[in-house]
Write a protein that holds these residues in place. Structure first.
Motif, PDB file in Angstrom:
ATOM      1  N   SER A  71      35.678 -24.084  -7.857  1.00 33.44           N
ATOM      2  CA  SER A  71      36.873 -23.287  -8.468  1.00 33.44           C
ATOM      3  C   SER A  71      36.569 -22.788 -10.070  1.00 33.44           C
ATOM      4  O   SER A  71      37.235 -21.986 -10.829  1.00 33.44           O
ATOM      5  CB  SER A  71      38.040 -24.428  -8.831  1.00 33.44           C
ATOM      6  N   GLN A  72      35.403 -23.430 -10.618  1.00 31.01           N
ATOM      7  CA  GLN A  72      34.913 -22.881 -11.830  1.00 31.01           C
ATOM      8  C   GLN A  72      33.843 -21.694 -11.840  1.00 31.01           C
ATOM      9  O   GLN A  72      33.688 -21.233 -12.723  1.00 31.01           O
ATOM     10  CB  GLN A  72      34.303 -23.981 -12.632  1.00 31.01           C
ATOM     11  N   VAL A  73      33.726 -21.233 -10.531  1.00 28.34           N
ATOM     12  CA  VAL A  73      32.755 -20.200 -10.321  1.00 28.34           C
ATOM     13  C   VAL A  73      33.425 -18.871 -10.416  1.00 28.34           C
ATOM     14  O   VAL A  73      34.174 -18.794  -9.560  1.00 28.34           O
ATOM     15  CB  VAL A  73      31.858 -20.516  -9.127  1.00 28.34           C
ATOM     16  N   TYR A  74      33.133 -18.121 -11.385  1.00 25.18           N
ATOM     17  CA  TYR A  74      33.910 -16.666 -11.345  1.00 25.18           C
ATOM     18  C   TYR A  74      32.842 -15.570 -11.482  1.00 25.18           C
ATOM     19  O   TYR A  74      31.690 -15.856 -12.023  1.00 25.18           O
ATOM     20  CB  TYR A  74      34.808 -16.564 -12.419  1.00 25.18           C
ATOM     21  N   ILE A  75      33.060 -14.454 -10.822  1.00 25.32           N
ATOM     22  CA  ILE A  75      32.191 -13.355 -10.920  1.00 25.32           C
ATOM     23  C   ILE A  75      32.787 -12.217 -11.395  1.00 25.32           C
ATOM     24  O   ILE A  75      34.067 -11.862 -11.190  1.00 25.32           O
ATOM     25  CB  ILE A  75      31.778 -13.078  -9.343  1.00 25.32           C
ATOM     26  N   THR A  76      32.386 -11.812 -12.669  1.00 16.12           N
ATOM     27  CA  THR A  76      32.921 -10.579 -13.488  1.00 16.12           C
ATOM     28  C   THR A  76      31.938  -9.583 -13.739  1.00 16.12           C
ATOM     29  O   THR A  76      30.802 -10.082 -13.853  1.00 16.12           O
ATOM     30  CB  THR A  76      33.645 -11.057 -14.881  1.00 16.12           C
ATOM     31  N   SER A  77      32.129  -8.450 -13.914  1.00 20.22           N
ATOM     32  CA  SER A  77      31.222  -7.527 -14.089  1.00 20.22           C
ATOM     33  C   SER A  77      31.735  -6.636 -15.430  1.00 20.22           C
ATOM     34  O   SER A  77      32.759  -6.258 -15.438  1.00 20.22           O
ATOM     35  CB  SER A  77      30.939  -6.373 -13.135  1.00 20.22           C
ATOM     36  N   ALA A  78      30.743  -6.407 -16.344  1.00 20.12           N
ATOM     37  CA  ALA A  78      31.242  -5.671 -17.584  1.00 20.12           C
ATOM     38  C   ALA A  78      30.132  -4.463 -17.502  1.00 20.12           C
ATOM     39  O   ALA A  78      29.048  -4.618 -17.486  1.00 20.12           O
ATOM     40  CB  ALA A  78      30.945  -6.580 -18.613  1.00 20.12           C
ATOM     41  N   GLY A  79      30.820  -3.372 -18.046  1.00 17.32           N
ATOM     42  CA  GLY A  79      29.751  -2.242 -18.175  1.00 17.32           C
ATOM     43  C   GLY A  79      29.354  -1.280 -16.733  1.00 17.32           C
ATOM     44  O   GLY A  79      30.280  -1.658 -15.585  1.00 17.32           O
ATOM     45  N   VAL A  80      28.388  -0.590 -16.942  1.00 19.76           N
ATOM     46  CA  VAL A  80      28.165   0.227 -15.672  1.00 19.76           C
ATOM     47  C   VAL A  80      26.926   0.120 -15.215  1.00 19.76           C
ATOM     48  O   VAL A  80      25.992  -0.013 -15.807  1.00 19.76           O
ATOM     49  CB  VAL A  80      28.270   1.805 -16.040  1.00 19.76           C
ATOM     50  N   ASN A  81      26.742  -0.352 -13.897  1.00 18.62           N
ATOM     51  CA  ASN A  81      25.415  -0.452 -13.198  1.00 18.62           C
ATOM     52  C   ASN A  81      24.483   0.852 -13.106  1.00 18.62           C
ATOM     53  O   ASN A  81      24.960   1.790 -12.562  1.00 18.62           O
ATOM     54  CB  ASN A  81      25.789  -1.082 -11.775  1.00 18.62           C
ATOM     55  N   PRO A  82      23.513   0.759 -14.049  1.00 21.06           N
ATOM     56  CA  PRO A  82      22.756   2.117 -13.811  1.00 21.06           C
ATOM     57  C   PRO A  82      22.254   2.525 -12.590  1.00 21.06           C
ATOM     58  O   PRO A  82      22.007   3.604 -12.177  1.00 21.06           O
ATOM     59  CB  PRO A  82      21.749   1.933 -14.822  1.00 21.06           C
ATOM     60  N   GLU A  83      21.831   1.349 -11.580  1.00 17.70           N
ATOM     61  CA  GLU A  83      21.416   1.681 -10.262  1.00 17.70           C
ATOM     62  C   GLU A  83      22.542   2.223  -9.394  1.00 17.70           C
ATOM     63  O   GLU A  83      22.137   3.283  -8.440  1.00 17.70           O
ATOM     64  CB  GLU A  83      20.775   0.489  -9.824  1.00 17.70           C
ATOM     65  N   ALA A  84      23.708   2.121  -9.561  1.00 19.55           N
ATOM     66  CA  ALA A  84      24.844   2.586  -9.079  1.00 19.55           C
ATOM     67  C   ALA A  84      25.221   3.764  -9.177  1.00 19.55           C
ATOM     68  O   ALA A  84      25.941   4.470  -8.343  1.00 19.55           O
ATOM     69  CB  ALA A  84      26.051   1.568  -9.018  1.00 19.55           C
TER      70      ALA A  84
END
Length: 190
Positions: A71-84
């Motif tokens: 329950s403590q594991v979170y996936i967040t993304s910040a910024g822009v992925n240059p590969e995508a």
């Protein structure tokens, strides 16, 4: 000899195999439930335990400590992925098919020194065929930045396509012998 023996064996044993086949099939089909194969001795002990206590079949063992960590594991993304966001991954805006080219494939925009496109090769082979004094192998190799030996080989072994059409007015064939005889008989009657 093997084929003959096989054919003879087939004809001899077929009546024995097919004897009373319908009645034997009905006997098997009419049984209520097929007999299960006996279990392996190591499985027999496990099956007896499950039969005595069916709650052992349910294996919902959950570790509260693992659930808390999960329950403590979170996936967040910040910024822009240059590969995508690279240009190669984007779909083209213009989806119309490319124009048909003369030779069935797209001509390259830039040609490396020592190389020539199909259009260029056909052009200098045709020029050389029309005027050999002006368009010599040396001049062509300098103009197109080709090796002189390759240019000589191309001019020697490749020619442009020449189209020859047959004459439209074909001479008439002489009529067939029977046709000539029929025409002669018709002329005698008149």
């Amino acid at each position: 000899m093997g084929a003959a023996a096989s054919a003879a064996r087939k004809h001899l044993f077929r009546p024995v195999k097919n004897y009373n086949v319908e009645e034997r099939a009905m006997k098997v089909i009419s049984k209520d439930k097929p007999i299960a194969a006996p279990p392996h001795p190591s499985m027999k002990k496990i099956m007896d335990e499950i039969m005595s206590d069916p709650s052992k079949l349910k294996t919902s063992r959950s570790d509260p400590r693992l659930l808390q960590n999960l329950s403590q594991v979170y996936i967040t993304s910040a910024g822009v992925n240059p590969e995508a966001t690279t240009e190669k991954n984007r779909l083209p805006f213009n989806r119309t098919p490319p124009e048909e080219s003369m030779f069935g494939h797209e001509e390259p925009k830039s040609i490396l020194p020592g190389k020539a496109s199909l259009r260029q090769v056909l052009e200098f082979v045709a020029n050389h065929a029309n005027d050999r004094e002006t368009y010599t192998a040396e001049k062509i190799s300098k103009d197109y930045k080709l090796d002189i030996i390759d240019t000589i080989n191309i001019l020697q072994h490749y020619k442009t396509l020449q189209v020859f059409s047959a004459r439209r007015d074909k001479p008439q064939k002489p009529p067939h012998l029977l046709r000539r005889l029929q025409d002669g008989i018709d002329n005698l009657k008149h």
